[in-house]
Design a protein around this motif. Structure first.
Motif, PDB file in Angstrom:
ATOM      1  N   VAL A  88       0.869  -1.164   0.000  1.00 27.43           N
ATOM      2  CA  VAL A  88       0.000   0.000   0.000  1.00 27.43           C
ATOM      3  C   VAL A  88       0.913   1.223   0.000  1.00 27.43           C
ATOM      4  O   VAL A  88       1.914   1.255   0.722  1.00 27.43           O
ATOM      5  CB  VAL A  88      -0.932   0.014   1.225  1.00 27.43           C
ATOM      6  CG1 VAL A  88      -1.900   1.197   1.134  1.00 27.43           C
ATOM      7  CG2 VAL A  88      -1.698  -1.294   1.325  1.00 27.43           C
ATOM      8  N   GLU A  89       0.602   2.206  -0.822  1.00 28.45           N
ATOM      9  CA  GLU A  89       1.454   3.378  -1.035  1.00 28.45           C
ATOM     10  C   GLU A  89       2.101   3.845   0.274  1.00 28.45           C
ATOM     11  O   GLU A  89       1.426   4.342   1.180  1.00 28.45           O
ATOM     12  CB  GLU A  89       0.627   4.517  -1.641  1.00 28.45           C
ATOM     13  CG  GLU A  89       1.356   5.813  -1.821  1.00 28.45           C
ATOM     14  CD  GLU A  89       2.612   5.685  -2.676  1.00 28.45           C
ATOM     15  OE1 GLU A  89       3.675   6.119  -2.195  1.00 28.45           O
ATOM     16  OE2 GLU A  89       2.517   5.148  -3.797  1.00 28.45           O
ATOM     17  N   PRO A  90       3.440   3.665   0.425  1.00 28.75           N
ATOM     18  CA  PRO A  90       4.084   3.927   1.720  1.00 28.75           C
ATOM     19  C   PRO A  90       4.143   5.394   2.111  1.00 28.75           C
ATOM     20  O   PRO A  90       4.416   5.701   3.270  1.00 28.75           O
ATOM     21  CB  PRO A  90       5.489   3.340   1.542  1.00 28.75           C
ATOM     22  CG  PRO A  90       5.726   3.359   0.071  1.00 28.75           C
ATOM     23  CD  PRO A  90       4.379   3.119  -0.554  1.00 28.75           C
ATOM     24  N   THR A  91       3.895   6.313   1.182  1.00 27.81           N
ATOM     25  CA  THR A  91       3.837   7.722   1.572  1.00 27.81           C
ATOM     26  C   THR A  91       2.545   8.025   2.326  1.00 27.81           C
ATOM     27  O   THR A  91       2.441   9.073   2.980  1.00 27.81           O
ATOM     28  CB  THR A  91       3.924   8.641   0.339  1.00 27.81           C
ATOM     29  OG1 THR A  91       2.844   8.336  -0.557  1.00 27.81           O
ATOM     30  CG2 THR A  91       5.249   8.455  -0.380  1.00 27.81           C
ATOM     31  N   ARG A  92       1.560   7.100   2.256  1.00 27.80           N
ATOM     32  CA  ARG A  92       0.274   7.324   2.920  1.00 27.80           C
ATOM     33  C   ARG A  92      -0.106   6.199   3.889  1.00 27.80           C
ATOM     34  O   ARG A  92      -1.062   6.354   4.646  1.00 27.80           O
ATOM     35  CB  ARG A  92      -0.844   7.459   1.872  1.00 27.80           C
ATOM     36  CG  ARG A  92      -0.707   8.655   0.964  1.00 27.80           C
ATOM     37  CD  ARG A  92      -1.960   8.851   0.128  1.00 27.80           C
ATOM     38  NE  ARG A  92      -3.149   9.060   0.931  1.00 27.80           N
ATOM     39  CZ  ARG A  92      -3.529  10.248   1.409  1.00 27.80           C
ATOM     40  NH1 ARG A  92      -2.798  11.325   1.195  1.00 27.80           N
ATOM     41  NH2 ARG A  92      -4.634  10.350   2.123  1.00 27.80           N
ATOM     42  N   ASP A  93       0.593   5.100   3.876  1.00 25.47           N
ATOM     43  CA  ASP A  93       0.212   3.947   4.689  1.00 25.47           C
ATOM     44  C   ASP A  93       1.360   3.560   5.610  1.00 25.47           C
ATOM     45  O   ASP A  93       2.462   3.235   5.147  1.00 25.47           O
ATOM     46  CB  ASP A  93      -0.162   2.763   3.785  1.00 25.47           C
ATOM     47  CG  ASP A  93      -0.661   1.576   4.578  1.00 25.47           C
ATOM     48  OD1 ASP A  93      -1.831   1.585   4.980  1.00 25.47           O
ATOM     49  OD2 ASP A  93       0.137   0.645   4.795  1.00 25.47           O
ATOM     50  N   ALA A  94       1.115   3.581   6.926  1.00 26.06           N
ATOM     51  CA  ALA A  94       2.189   3.338   7.891  1.00 26.06           C
ATOM     52  C   ALA A  94       2.698   1.907   7.837  1.00 26.06           C
ATOM     53  O   ALA A  94       3.900   1.661   8.000  1.00 26.06           O
ATOM     54  CB  ALA A  94       1.695   3.675   9.295  1.00 26.06           C
TER      55      ALA A  94
END
Length: 582
Positions: A190-196
């Motif tokens: 999941v997009e790591p810039t938005r998902d911890a």
């Protein structure tokens, strides 16, 4: 046998005693109810508190807040009125970053609908650490963890079994090798810039790649590209890509692995899918989701009191039960029988203080990982412009005596290795009078790397500084901007990346004022072009460069130690998505 004689007076006395006892119980009950009502109703007016929470925990917090509201709990004589809303952590981070005038890699502009709360409960302490590091003036009053969910590698059980699960768990290094060795393992994130959880897995893989020795960059790049090809913006979209059948063909074509929270795996398996997910608890354990209870700075006394009252309540057993119903552990990593953990889950998942990095180290690792990630995944059209003035021949002691030009070119080569074939890149050099009176020279026009990657690498190897050359910086910036603007591509981030170690010293070129005026004339908000300037060394003056990038968007990044140009290059590339200045 004759019947026993009953004394009617005794019966009357018993009835009277029972009536008195019943009346006493009623009175006692009434008195207790009176005391409770009196204790919870002795408040007037409202003591409001706004709480913004991650979707993973918002229901437990809302139920707890509603209970306090209904009990009319008093703080400073006023009835608490706690409102809990769901806000995505990335959106709140963007709003707080904007409020504090800082930029964070991978975090875009805030939504106009995001309101700053009194208390913020994101899913990870990493969001807070990044904010407080970038904006030291932003320091929350307190931020204790109120829940926990380990980050695991989720795999369809048949695929996990091929790696020895559940008898054994593969290492991060083994997983990295499976991802990059053509085994057919289809990984996602999941997009790591938005998902911890995605970010946590990305950091763990990066650490594993760093331990592979001389091949560390190749391993890291291979892993990033594998993840990028399987990334999803939303967690639900990623979960939908896991196999829905145990048929070998279905298993082969579906998603094989992704870093997710333990909670996400619990929820997925609770739906009774045809192929359940195994949760692999790899060591060293990735950074867990810890749900910090962050009280915003500067709250009035009454609001701070309400925030503390809610915090006291979430430390009670009832909140632990609410967490279990959501698939979450308590803050100490333990859980009760109501939590149906995946097979092989540890009974406790509390942090090891000795193995926990400092906040500064965590933020530095996050920035490096996300800078590299954005550089790999963001489609781009870029003109790279490299300084070849005489000062680039200066030796760098911290780089083993290599010249500034050599460390800069090596950073460019490494960066090029991260860009996939969707990139379009051109290459110029500049100094003074490289082509007649022109300060710049085109070595390769902007074109797809799929067609000119090898030529680009070969050309970088031929670049040498001009020993008597000065720095024709302003003329080159203007020409590069006009070139990128000429064939602007709406499907990409269009940018000019300048790498220079000197101030403009071309007396025959445009002045700073003339350059600014021309850029104002050329700038088109509907066709933005980012100008990113990498300032090499500690003698360059960044102020005039910042005046330029303020007009165009982008930024100035200074590597005071030229040996660090590689890290600065990645940071600069990763912030190309920032909105142009207005």
């Amino acid at each position: 046998m004759p019947g026993r004689h009953r004394d009617p007076r005794r019966n009357t006395a018993l009835r009277a005693t029972a009536a008195i006892a019943a009346a006493a119980l009623v009175l006692a009950g009434s008195f207790l109810v009176y005391r409770q009502l009196n204790a919870t109703s002795s408040c007037e007016g409202e003591a409001p508190l706004s709480v913004a929470a991650s979707a993973d925990i918002v229901d437990a917090l809302r139920a707890t807040a509603d209970s306090l509201n209904q009990q009319k709990v008093a703080v400073d004589g006023k009835c608490v009125a706690i409102q809990v809303t769901m806000v995505e952590p990335a959106d709140m981070t963007a709003a707080l970053a904007d409020l504090n005038s800082v930029s964070l890699t991978g975090i875009g502009q805030p939504s106009g609908n995001t309101q700053i709360p009194d208390v913020w409960v994101p899913d990870s302490a990493t969001w807070l650490a990044r904010l407080t590091t970038a904006a030291p003036a932003f320091q929350v009053a307190q931020a204790p963890s109120i829940a926990r969910s380990p980050v695991v590698v989720a795999m369809p059980e048949p695929i996990a079994a091929t790696l020895g699960w559940p008898a054994k768990t593969p290492s991060w290094t083994a997983l990295l090798g499976a991802m990059t060795s053509g085994t057919g393992l289809r990984v996602g994130i999941v997009e790591p810039t938005r998902d911890a959880a995605g970010l946590s897995g990305l950091l763990a893989l990066g650490a594993a790649a760093a331990g592979t020795g001389a091949n560390s960059q190749a391993a890291a790049t291979g892993a990033l590209r594998a993840l990028a090809s399987g990334r999803s913006v939303l967690r639900d979209d990623l979960l939908a890509r896991f196999p829905r059948s145990k048929d070998p063909a279905a298993l082969k074509s579906a998603l094989s692995a992704a870093s997710l929270s333990e909670q996400a795996v619990i929820h997925y398996n609770a739906t009774k899918p045809p192929v359940p997910l195994a949760a692999l608890y790899l060591e060293p354990a990735p950074t867990a989701l810890t749900f910090p209870y962050a009280v915003m700075p500067g709250l009035p006394t009454t609001k701070a009191g309400v925030a503390q009252r809610l915090l006291d309540e979430v430390r009670q057993p009832a909140f632990r039960d609410r967490l279990a119903a959501l698939g979450l552990r308590a803050a100490d990593g333990t859980y009760g029988s109501a939590l149906a953990t995946p097979k092989g889950a540890p009974a406790a998942a509390s942090p090891n203080p000795a193995a926990t990095p400092s906040p500064a180290a965590t933020v530095a690792a996050v920035d490096r990982a996300l800078s590299t990630w954005v550089a790999v995944t963001l489609p781009a059209r870029m003109l790279a412009v490299i300084d070849v003035s005489g000062s680039m021949l200066e030796r760098v002691a911290t780089a083993g005596g290599a010249t500034r030009a050599q460390v800069t070119l090596e950073a460019a080569r490494r960066g090029l290795g991260l860009f996939d074939d969707s990139w379009a890149v051109g290459l110029w050099t500049f100094s003074t009078k490289l082509q007649g009176d022109r300060d710049y020279k085109q070595l390769l026009p902007i074109g797809p790397l799929s067609q000119q990657r090898n030529q680009m690498l070969a050309t970088l190897g031929t670049i040498t500084p001009k020993p008597d050359g000065d720095t024709g910086l302003y003329d080159t910036i203007l020409a590069a901007y006009e070139t990128v603007q000429r064939d602007w591509d709406p499907g990409r981030v269009n940018s000019v990346v300048m790498m220079t170690d000197g101030d403009n010293d071309d007396d025959n070129g445009v002045s700073l004022e003339q350059l600014q005026a021309k850029l104002k004339e050329l700038a088109d908000p509907n066709r933005p072009i980012q100008v990113v300037i990498l300032a090499i060394g500690d003698k360059i003056n960044p102020a005039p460069l910042q005046q330029i990038t303020k007009l165009t968007g982008g930024g100035v990044f200074q590597a005071k130690d030229p040996a660090k140009i590689g890290e600065i290059f990645l940071q600069a590339i990763s912030l190309r998505s920032a909105a142009p200045a207005s």
